[in-house]
Design a protein around this motif. Sequence first.
Motif, PDB file in Angstrom:
ATOM      1  N   ASP A   1       0.832  -1.211   0.000  1.00 16.18           N
ATOM      2  CA  ASP A   1       0.000   0.000   0.000  1.00 16.18           C
ATOM      3  C   ASP A   1       0.864   1.258   0.000  1.00 16.18           C
ATOM      4  OD1 ASP A   1      -2.659  -0.614  -0.179  1.00 16.18           O
ATOM      5  OD2 ASP A   1      -3.073  -0.441   1.960  1.00 16.18           O
ATOM      6  N   GLU A   2       1.845   1.298   0.886  1.00 16.23           N
ATOM      7  CA  GLU A   2       2.729   2.464   0.977  1.00 16.23           C
ATOM      8  C   GLU A   2       3.529   2.653  -0.307  1.00 16.23           C
ATOM      9  OE1 GLU A   2       4.030   3.078   5.544  1.00 16.23           O
ATOM     10  OE2 GLU A   2       4.651   1.169   4.647  1.00 16.23           O
ATOM     11  N   LEU A   3       4.025   1.560  -0.849  1.00 20.78           N
ATOM     12  CA  LEU A   3       4.798   1.637  -2.089  1.00 20.78           C
ATOM     13  C   LEU A   3       3.957   2.229  -3.216  1.00 20.78           C
ATOM     14  CD1 LEU A   3       7.464   0.710  -3.659  1.00 20.78           C
ATOM     15  CD2 LEU A   3       6.022  -1.191  -4.391  1.00 20.78           C
ATOM     16  N   LEU A   4       2.744   1.708  -3.390  1.00 19.35           N
ATOM     17  CA  LEU A   4       1.892   2.188  -4.476  1.00 19.35           C
ATOM     18  C   LEU A   4       1.439   3.626  -4.241  1.00 19.35           C
ATOM     19  CD1 LEU A   4      -0.125  -1.055  -5.269  1.00 19.35           C
ATOM     20  CD2 LEU A   4       1.802  -0.075  -6.543  1.00 19.35           C
ATOM     21  N   LYS A   5       1.195   3.997  -3.009  1.00 18.49           N
ATOM     22  CA  LYS A   5       0.836   5.394  -2.721  1.00 18.49           C
ATOM     23  C   LYS A   5       2.004   6.336  -3.041  1.00 18.49           C
ATOM     24  CE  LYS A   5      -2.654   4.591   0.860  1.00 18.49           C
ATOM     25  NZ  LYS A   5      -3.800   4.733   0.050  1.00 18.49           N
TER      26      LYS A   5
ATOM     27  N   ILE B   1      -6.339   5.700 -11.620  1.00 16.99           N
ATOM     28  CA  ILE B   1      -6.984   4.539 -12.216  1.00 16.99           C
ATOM     29  C   ILE B   1      -7.428   3.621 -11.077  1.00 16.99           C
ATOM     30  CG2 ILE B   1      -6.645   2.525 -13.726  1.00 16.99           C
ATOM     31  CD1 ILE B   1      -6.476   5.225 -15.234  1.00 16.99           C
ATOM     32  N   PRO B   2      -8.664   3.146 -11.107  1.00 13.98           N
ATOM     33  CA  PRO B   2      -9.091   2.260 -10.018  1.00 13.98           C
ATOM     34  C   PRO B   2      -8.326   0.932 -10.042  1.00 13.98           C
ATOM     35  CG  PRO B   2     -10.815   2.437 -11.682  1.00 13.98           C
ATOM     36  CD  PRO B   2      -9.725   3.400 -12.071  1.00 13.98           C
ATOM     37  N   TYR B   3      -8.053   0.433  -8.862  1.00 13.48           N
ATOM     38  CA  TYR B   3      -7.403  -0.869  -8.740  1.00 13.48           C
ATOM     39  C   TYR B   3      -8.445  -1.979  -8.818  1.00 13.48           C
ATOM     40  CZ  TYR B   3      -3.118   1.324  -6.949  1.00 13.48           C
ATOM     41  OH  TYR B   3      -1.974   2.057  -6.793  1.00 13.48           O
TER      42      TYR B   3
ATOM     43  N   TYR C   1      -3.824  -4.433  -8.761  1.00 12.53           N
ATOM     44  CA  TYR C   1      -3.141  -4.128  -7.518  1.00 12.53           C
ATOM     45  C   TYR C   1      -2.113  -5.223  -7.195  1.00 12.53           C
ATOM     46  CZ  TYR C   1      -2.370  -2.954  -2.642  1.00 12.53           C
ATOM     47  OH  TYR C   1      -1.795  -2.612  -1.456  1.00 12.53           O
ATOM     48  N   GLY C   2      -0.849  -4.826  -7.115  1.00 19.94           N
ATOM     49  CA  GLY C   2       0.216  -5.783  -6.812  1.00 19.94           C
ATOM     50  C   GLY C   2       0.746  -6.523  -8.023  1.00 19.94           C
ATOM     51  N   GLY C   3       0.126  -6.319  -9.179  1.00 20.49           N
ATOM     52  CA  GLY C   3       0.606  -6.882 -10.432  1.00 20.49           C
ATOM     53  C   GLY C   3       0.801  -8.388 -10.428  1.00 20.49           C
TER      54      GLY C   3
ATOM     55  N   ALA D   1      12.132  -7.114  -6.207  1.00 18.73           N
ATOM     56  CA  ALA D   1      11.937  -8.546  -5.952  1.00 18.73           C
ATOM     57  C   ALA D   1      11.483  -8.852  -4.536  1.00 18.73           C
ATOM     58  CB  ALA D   1      13.222  -9.303  -6.271  1.00 18.73           C
ATOM     59  N   LYS D   2      11.723  -7.960  -3.613  1.00 23.03           N
ATOM     60  CA  LYS D   2      11.319  -8.235  -2.229  1.00 23.03           C
ATOM     61  C   LYS D   2       9.809  -8.415  -2.102  1.00 23.03           C
ATOM     62  CE  LYS D   2      10.519  -4.006   0.343  1.00 23.03           C
ATOM     63  NZ  LYS D   2      10.969  -3.263   1.501  1.00 23.03           N
ATOM     64  N   TRP D   3       9.045  -7.942  -3.077  1.00 22.34           N
ATOM     65  CA  TRP D   3       7.589  -8.049  -3.037  1.00 22.34           C
ATOM     66  C   TRP D   3       7.096  -9.370  -3.617  1.00 22.34           C
ATOM     67  CZ3 TRP D   3       5.791  -4.643   0.157  1.00 22.34           C
ATOM     68  CH2 TRP D   3       6.479  -3.444   0.317  1.00 22.34           C
ATOM     69  N   LEU D   4       7.982 -10.115  -4.274  1.00 26.81           N
ATOM     70  CA  LEU D   4       7.624 -11.420  -4.833  1.00 26.81           C
ATOM     71  C   LEU D   4       7.960 -12.483  -3.799  1.00 26.81           C
ATOM     72  CD1 LEU D   4       6.626 -13.165  -7.183  1.00 26.81           C
ATOM     73  CD2 LEU D   4       8.987 -13.147  -8.063  1.00 26.81           C
TER      74      LEU D   4
END
Length: 165
Positions: free
Chosen positions: A23-27, A34-36, A121-123, A153-156
């Motif tokens: 959430d923080e990253l995307l903000k 664009i809506p998620y 969201y989060g791809g 990569a830390k998000w995968l």
Amino acid sequence: MKSTFTTILFLFSGLIYTQDSLDELLKKFNNESIPYISVTELKEIQDSVILLDAREKEEFEVSHIPKAKLIGYNQFMIQNVIQQNIQKNDTIVVYCSLGVRSEDISEKLKQAGYLYVYNLYGGIFEWKNKDFVVVNSKEQPTEEIHACSAQWAKWLLKGKKVYTN
């Protein structure tokens, strides 16, 4: 010039590491124009939407969400979308690794008159984190995911991280 680029790159990578949540990253990087749509929501309607991959060709070839069409990011041209006969009132979901590049491409689609455009969201990372199937360039299921860089990569959390040059 090179030292300026290196400084910017260092600061940028530091920003990514300081993010505690997606959430923080995307903000931080998106303006939420664009809506998620969540990966769970997409999974339910996957067969009734146009799915566009806003990553680069080498990322797409490692893996992508089934039925996705590559539109790219660096060389994106709206004309390529128009040539695929995607109608202005079709429901379109755009994704990338996490949802940053896909927002940029989604904004261009909206500016071109596409009405129903959503950002995943989060791809593909979040898609894989939820154990949903990804396929390789031969449309065969794979555990490999192009991880972009060590910072992203830390998000995968699941799958096998792959890096290409």
